[in-house]
Design an enzyme around this catalytic site. Sequence first.
Site, short mmCIF file in Angstrom:
data_model
loop_
_atom_site.label_atom_id
_atom_site.label_comp_id
_atom_site.label_asym_id
_atom_site.label_seq_id
_atom_site.Cartn_x
_atom_site.Cartn_y
_atom_site.Cartn_z
CG LEU A 99 31.64 7.77 -6.57
CD1 LEU A 99 30.68 8.95 -6.61
CD2 LEU A 99 33.05 8.25 -6.24
CG HIS A 100 31.96 0.26 -2.20
ND1 HIS A 100 31.10 -0.64 -2.80
CD2 HIS A 100 32.10 -0.17 -0.93
CE1 HIS A 100 30.76 -1.58 -1.93
NE2 HIS A 100 31.34 -1.31 -0.76
CB CYS A 116 27.78 -3.51 0.42
SG CYS A 116 26.34 -2.49 0.74
CD GLN A 119 26.18 -2.75 -5.35
OE1 GLN A 119 26.34 -2.00 -4.38
NE2 GLN A 119 25.26 -2.52 -6.26
NE ARG A 144 20.18 3.47 1.72
CZ ARG A 144 19.19 3.48 0.86
NH1 ARG A 144 18.71 4.62 0.44
NH2 ARG A 144 18.69 2.35 0.46
CG ASP A 176 21.42 8.42 0.22
OD1 ASP A 176 22.48 8.65 0.84
OD2 ASP A 176 21.38 7.80 -0.86
NE ARG A 178 24.63 6.80 0.08
CZ ARG A 178 24.40 5.79 -0.74
NH1 ARG A 178 25.31 4.87 -0.88
NH2 ARG A 178 23.27 5.71 -1.40
#
Length: 251
Positions: A99-100, A116, A119, A144, A176, A178
């Site tokens: 889950l990027h 990032c 990743q 985020r 965060d 998200r």
Amino acid sequence: MIRHSKLDPKAISILEDKIQLITTSKGAIYLVGPIRLPVNLYGETVMFNWYCWMNCDEVTKDYEKIIEKLSSVNTAEYQQSSVLVYGDFEQGEDAYIRLHSICHTGDIFGSKRCDCGFQLKQSMKMIAEHGTGALFYLANHEGRGIGLFSKAMAYVLQENGYDTVEANISLGFVDDARNYSDAISVLKALRSKPVTLITNNPKKLEALKKAGLEVSDRKPLWGDVSEYNEKYLQTKINKAGHIEPCDNCPE
Ligand SMILES: [Zn+2]
């Protein structure tokens, strides 16, 4: 500009076969795909299947209505997310999931202030090498979940001694913001078998398990540590509860 009064019926019938309606608690997710997407991954061409999704209040299987809407609204503001699928994702026994969260600076510019970009590419490579999996690219997760402009302001604060978490909080955001529910709805529409999650973040594991998904394993993802992101990575471990890399970790 003069708009066509009627949409091309041939185009509509092609598209209708490639659109899926996923109903959610807030409305609908429209998922379009799969689309063959050859990707240059570290110099090799790897074939992924690409899907893109869009949230909409209106819930209908009359996709012509939705397509008609697109030309009259500012679609960029919907911040469509997407998913890159590799291999037999529906039936494959074990699948890797990433889950990027979108990172404009890291993914596009290759910024070394975070990890990032590394990743993103590394998880695509892990998925392709594993044989089955999916990379969810979450377009409303910038900084985020605080947005790109807010992230730029947070970076200014970081250049003035704040760490990532302190910067977000002093701008009035939670650390965060998200939410993974849309990605989980799309994942459930594409696959019902267990998944292995590529992450260092236990919150992502929790979100998947809470949603009733069977997570059989976790694969860590560390790398590309430099003088520019050392402090950022340490903050992730100290304050955001990320699981620390160890000598035995393969990545
Ligand atoms: Zn980043």
